[in-house]
Motif scaffolding. Sequence first.
Motif, short mmCIF file in Angstrom:
data_model
loop_
_atom_site.label_atom_id
_atom_site.label_comp_id
_atom_site.label_asym_id
_atom_site.label_seq_id
_atom_site.Cartn_x
_atom_site.Cartn_y
_atom_site.Cartn_z
N LYS A 137 0.70 -1.20 -0.54
CA LYS A 137 -0.17 -0.06 -0.21
C LYS A 137 1.13 1.18 0.25
O LYS A 137 2.34 1.13 0.82
CB LYS A 137 -0.64 0.52 1.53
CG LYS A 137 -2.45 -0.85 1.09
CD LYS A 137 -2.87 -0.75 2.76
CE LYS A 137 -4.43 -2.00 2.75
NZ LYS A 137 -4.28 -2.56 3.47
N ALA A 138 0.37 2.42 -0.75
CA ALA A 138 0.94 3.71 -0.75
C ALA A 138 -0.29 4.60 -0.12
O ALA A 138 -0.88 4.59 -0.40
CB ALA A 138 1.15 4.30 -1.84
N PHE A 139 0.46 5.43 1.03
CA PHE A 139 0.02 6.57 1.62
C PHE A 139 0.50 7.82 0.69
O PHE A 139 2.03 7.93 1.14
CB PHE A 139 -0.37 6.26 2.37
CG PHE A 139 -0.78 5.46 3.12
CD1 PHE A 139 -2.17 4.92 3.81
CD2 PHE A 139 0.77 3.91 3.93
CE1 PHE A 139 -2.69 3.63 3.71
CE2 PHE A 139 0.12 2.69 3.54
CZ PHE A 139 -1.52 2.61 3.90
N LYS A 140 0.18 8.97 0.69
CA LYS A 140 0.32 10.14 0.31
C LYS A 140 0.79 11.03 1.51
O LYS A 140 -0.32 10.71 2.65
CB LYS A 140 -0.77 11.01 -0.66
CG LYS A 140 0.63 12.45 -1.11
CD LYS A 140 -0.28 12.22 -2.63
CE LYS A 140 0.41 13.71 -3.23
NZ LYS A 140 -0.52 14.08 -4.18
N LEU A 141 1.75 11.67 1.89
CA LEU A 141 1.80 12.15 2.97
C LEU A 141 1.85 13.59 2.67
O LEU A 141 1.31 14.06 1.73
CB LEU A 141 3.86 12.43 2.89
CG LEU A 141 4.34 10.77 2.71
CD1 LEU A 141 6.01 11.34 3.64
CD2 LEU A 141 4.32 10.59 4.93
N GLN A 142 1.45 14.55 3.17
CA GLN A 142 0.90 16.00 3.13
C GLN A 142 2.14 17.34 2.77
O GLN A 142 3.42 16.47 2.69
CB GLN A 142 1.04 16.21 5.44
CG GLN A 142 -0.62 15.94 5.38
CD GLN A 142 -0.60 16.84 6.73
OE1 GLN A 142 -0.11 17.29 7.16
NE2 GLN A 142 -1.22 15.39 8.44
N ASN A 143 1.43 17.69 1.85
CA ASN A 143 2.21 18.72 1.08
C ASN A 143 3.11 17.84 -0.04
O ASN A 143 3.82 17.05 0.43
CB ASN A 143 3.74 18.76 2.13
CG ASN A 143 3.40 19.58 3.17
OD1 ASN A 143 1.63 19.95 3.51
ND2 ASN A 143 4.28 20.04 4.23
N SER A 144 2.85 19.06 -0.95
CA SER A 144 4.05 18.45 -1.71
C SER A 144 5.02 19.53 -2.01
O SER A 144 4.91 21.17 -1.68
CB SER A 144 3.13 18.60 -3.22
OG SER A 144 2.03 19.30 -3.50
N GLN A 145 5.56 19.71 -3.23
CA GLN A 145 6.87 20.84 -3.02
C GLN A 145 6.87 20.36 -5.01
O GLN A 145 6.87 20.14 -5.47
CB GLN A 145 8.32 20.34 -2.72
CG GLN A 145 8.33 20.14 -1.39
CD GLN A 145 7.92 20.73 -0.06
OE1 GLN A 145 8.23 22.10 -0.60
NE2 GLN A 145 6.90 20.30 1.35
N HIS A 146 7.06 22.36 -4.83
CA HIS A 146 7.53 22.70 -6.53
C HIS A 146 8.74 22.91 -7.07
O HIS A 146 9.63 22.31 -6.14
CB HIS A 146 7.35 24.52 -6.22
CG HIS A 146 7.55 25.21 -7.84
ND1 HIS A 146 6.21 24.68 -8.40
CD2 HIS A 146 7.75 25.57 -8.65
CE1 HIS A 146 6.70 25.10 -9.38
NE2 HIS A 146 7.69 25.92 -9.62
N ALA A 147 8.52 21.96 -8.01
CA ALA A 147 9.75 21.62 -8.14
C ALA A 147 10.50 22.67 -9.57
O ALA A 147 9.82 23.58 -10.73
CB ALA A 147 9.50 20.68 -10.00
#
Length: 148
Positions: A137-147
């Motif tokens: 299973k994969a769980f998305k972490l909070q926040n994403s960062q701008h590339a």
Amino acid sequence: MIMAERKNNVIKFSKSNFHRKKYLIITGIVLVILLENCGVFEALMDDGHGRHIASGWAILPERKESADAVILAYDDINGEEIAFAIAEVGDKRKRIGSALNDPAYKRSGWKKEFQKELLPCNAKNISAWVFDTSTYKAFKLQNSQHAK
């Protein structure tokens, strides 16, 4: 509901969530995508020498321990998330263990250095996903960062 589609030896999984679909594309690995709070993607820094450093913390609440690994993915021009790197989890994060009132999470930190060239020029954002090796299973972490 989770759907899988295979195209050009790439498996694309999607999960409908309030009329939005979330995608994570990985070659050769079967993942179930779930939405749950399992940590935070805290930072993406440029080291000034052609490399990015991604970091954060990640846990597996169902198993009450630090995550097995973190998968980094970028958003392509179509909004699909393409996996491109894997980070090991195990850096000391005593504050996380204390804040979550569980000493098992003291080594929940992760950091991954990677060449900027791993990201295509059309990559928009980078997300991080906790990966549970026992359940796939994969769980998305909070926040994403701008590339950058």
